[in-house]
Design a protein around this motif. Structure first.
Motif, PDB file in Angstrom:
ATOM      1  N   LEU A  11       1.061   4.745   0.829  1.00 42.97           N
ATOM      2  CA  LEU A  11       0.202   5.753   1.941  1.00 42.97           C
ATOM      3  C   LEU A  11      -0.134   7.012   1.272  1.00 42.97           C
ATOM      4  O   LEU A  11      -1.249   7.668   1.555  1.00 42.97           O
ATOM      5  N   ARG A  47      -0.135  -1.087   8.979  1.00 41.25           N
ATOM      6  CA  ARG A  47      -1.654  -1.168   9.126  1.00 41.25           C
ATOM      7  C   ARG A  47      -2.268   0.012   9.771  1.00 41.25           C
ATOM      8  O   ARG A  47      -3.197   0.500   9.652  1.00 41.25           O
ATOM      9  N   TRP A 105      -4.323  -5.451  -0.728  1.00 44.04           N
ATOM     10  CA  TRP A 105      -2.962  -5.371  -1.464  1.00 44.04           C
ATOM     11  C   TRP A 105      -2.485  -6.573  -1.599  1.00 44.04           C
ATOM     12  O   TRP A 105      -3.001  -7.728  -0.988  1.00 44.04           O
ATOM     13  N   VAL A 112      -9.687  -1.629   2.090  1.00 41.99           N
ATOM     14  CA  VAL A 112      -8.270  -1.786   1.304  1.00 41.99           C
ATOM     15  C   VAL A 112      -7.559  -3.024   1.140  1.00 41.99           C
ATOM     16  O   VAL A 112      -7.527  -3.854   2.111  1.00 41.99           O
ATOM     17  N   LEU A 130      -9.130  -4.245   6.139  1.00 44.47           N
ATOM     18  CA  LEU A 130      -7.881  -4.552   5.500  1.00 44.47           C
ATOM     19  C   LEU A 130      -7.510  -6.015   4.995  1.00 44.47           C
ATOM     20  O   LEU A 130      -7.662  -6.844   5.893  1.00 44.47           O
ATOM     21  N   THR A 174     -13.457   0.081   8.493  1.00 43.49           N
ATOM     22  CA  THR A 174     -12.498  -0.231   7.763  1.00 43.49           C
ATOM     23  C   THR A 174     -12.051  -1.642   7.648  1.00 43.49           C
ATOM     24  O   THR A 174     -12.171  -2.303   8.936  1.00 43.49           O
ATOM     25  N   PRO A 187       0.705  -1.378  -0.216  1.00 50.88           N
ATOM     26  CA  PRO A 187      -0.081  -0.016  -0.021  1.00 50.88           C
ATOM     27  C   PRO A 187       0.732   1.192   0.004  1.00 50.88           C
ATOM     28  O   PRO A 187       1.668   1.273   0.926  1.00 50.88           O
ATOM     29  N   ILE A 217      -2.392   2.900   7.699  1.00 50.87           N
ATOM     30  CA  ILE A 217      -3.607   2.917   7.039  1.00 50.87           C
ATOM     31  C   ILE A 217      -4.906   3.151   7.782  1.00 50.87           C
ATOM     32  O   ILE A 217      -5.801   3.966   7.411  1.00 50.87           O
ATOM     33  N   GLN A 218      -5.164   2.731   8.939  1.00 49.26           N
ATOM     34  CA  GLN A 218      -6.261   3.032  10.081  1.00 49.26           C
ATOM     35  C   GLN A 218      -6.571   4.467  10.063  1.00 49.26           C
ATOM     36  O   GLN A 218      -7.498   4.918  10.244  1.00 49.26           O
ATOM     37  N   LEU A 220      -3.032   6.537  -0.976  1.00 48.18           N
ATOM     38  CA  LEU A 220      -4.166   6.313  -0.227  1.00 48.18           C
ATOM     39  C   LEU A 220      -4.815   7.636   0.489  1.00 48.18           C
ATOM     40  O   LEU A 220      -5.914   7.959   0.134  1.00 48.18           O
ATOM     41  N   ARG A 221      -3.788   8.742   0.713  1.00 46.08           N
ATOM     42  CA  ARG A 221      -4.336   9.983   1.159  1.00 46.08           C
ATOM     43  C   ARG A 221      -5.053  10.564  -0.168  1.00 46.08           C
ATOM     44  O   ARG A 221      -6.009  11.296   0.236  1.00 46.08           O
TER      45      ARG A 221
END
Length: 413
Positions: free
Chosen positions: A297, A330, A318, A316, A345, A343, A295, A333-334, A300-301
């Motif tokens: 980041l 992780r 991957w 999410v 994962l 969420t 992932p 991501i959270q 993701l943002r």
């Protein structure tokens, strides 16, 4: 007749919030729209429920609320979701109007007084005089029973053939009902060949229960189906008038990746016509963010900035090699997805595949072992052999100095 058609409520421990929110809103909408009868076409529960469980209590309360407004017909759904006997409790639930549980092949007449009259056999010999609508009910077929009778290899074909014959057998009753000015409705739970699942996958196997031709052959004006979670319809104009087959779809969004609106169907069924509209429910929003590798980041943002995740359920996914599984943060991501209602994962780990070389342990020289390994692994052994020679002949300090000189030579102008 105006009929509210609900399906695939899937009340359960995990699904309770979604089912309760959506079914509660659907009932209030059906009441406001003046539904004269309600049909629930299977899978009211997600799994076997204890009567004291919150999901069971809320489902009973909701069905009672519906029965206070209009007569209710419940159809037996998939056995893995609704084990036989699950719906029996609703036979004892009081309400201003009766609740009928259809757990066998039968026809049911709705009377002028709002009562249900079930056929003693699989269909009526003569229609009840007071009937105002005729429902032909075909619950989930037990394929295991068919397989035990016809053999496992012939079970799928046998199910389709027998159901087609059965549906044609309903046609005479529907013709008589039509001649008396009664709406005719079929209710069943199963898969139509060629329908599309909630994930956009066409259901084109040979073990599905129905074809649209077999359903239309029953000559019911409306055929209300459950089991597939995607709303869809098929129409036909023929000697039986305007016929319509429809899946209501699931009442809520119980899985990630489900396509289309969620809701219930509001049907208008006449003597020679039928139509339906999808009444949406406040189903949850789901989002999928997929990475081919680890992932990113920053990416993701950016995805979160582009989309409104507030109140949404975000998944999410991957894929990483086994040696990189610990490199996924992780927690980060959270934190990025903190505004989401939920969420999930999901990391897919690609295992390292090791190829064994028979007899390699019996080789005396390290160079021979290295060349044997390189042959099995299909790599060029020469660079590795040179590295091995350097390790055997030079000191660690000399090797490090050589590497530094090579780096400086590469970077110097």
């Amino acid at each position: 007749m105006r009929i509210a058609h609900f399906s695939d409520l899937h009340y359960g421990t995990r699904t309770l919030d979604e089912a309760e929110r959506c079914f509660g809103a659907a009932i209030e909408r059906a009441v406001a729209q003046g539904a004269q009868a309600a049909v629930m076409s299977g899978d009211a529960t997600d799994h076997a429920l204890d009567l004291h469980s919150p999901a069971a209590a809320r489902l009973v309360e909701r069905v009672r609320r519906l029965a206070d407004h209009c007569p209710v017909l419940l159809l037996q759904g998939t056995y893995s979701h609704e084990p036989p006997g699950t719906l029996d409790v609703f036979r004892s639930v009081g309400g201003r109007h009766p609740i009928h549980v259809a757990d066998r092949i039968q026809q049911v007449a709705l009377t002028r007084e709002g009562d249900w009259i079930a056929s003693p056999q699989w269909r009526f010999g003569a229609l009840p005089v007071r009937a105002v609508a005729l429902f032909s009910c075909l619950p989930t077929v037990n394929k295991a029973t068919v397989a035990a009778t016809a053999g496992a290899t012939h079970a799928a074909q046998a199910v389709g053939e027998q159901l087609a014959r059965l549906l044609r057998g309903f046609a005479p009753s529907h013709r008589i009902a039509r001649s008396r000015g009664l709406p005719t409705i079929g209710v069943s739970h199963g898969t139509v060949f060629g329908c599309v699942s909630e994930h956009g996958v066409p259901m084109a196997g040979f073990d599905h229960e129905f074809t649209t031709g077999a359903l239309f052959a029953a000559e019911a004006q409306a055929f209300m189906l459950g089991h597939i979670h995607q709303h869809q319809t098929w129409a036909q104009q023929g000697l039986a008038g305007a016929q319509l087959i429809g899946y209501a779809g699931s009442i809520g969004r119980f899985h990630y990746g489900e396509e289309g609106e969620k809701g219930f169907l509001l049907w208008e069924v006449g003597t020679d016509s039928a139509c339906c509209t999808l009444e949406p429910t406040p189903a949850r929003r789901t989002m999928d963010i997929v990475f081919e590798g680890r992932p990113d980041l920053d990416a993701l943002r950016e995805a979160v900035a582009r989309q409104d995740i507030a109140g949404a359920s975000v998944r999410v996914r991957w894929t990483v090699a086994e040696e990189d599984r610990g490199s996924v943060d992780r927690g980060a991501i959270q934190r990025i997805l903190a505004g989401a209602a939920e969420t999930k994962l999901e990391g897919r780990i690609v295992p390292v595949v090791r190829t064994r070389m028979a007899g390699i342990s019996r080789m005396a020289r390290m160079e021979d072992k290295l060349r044997a390994w390189a042959q099995v692994s299909e790599v060029n052994p020469e660079p590795l052999v040179r590295c091995l020679a350097a390790l055997e002949e030079a000191t660690p300090e000399d090797i490090a100095a050589d590497l530094l000189r090579e780096r400086d030579a590469e970077t110097s102008p």
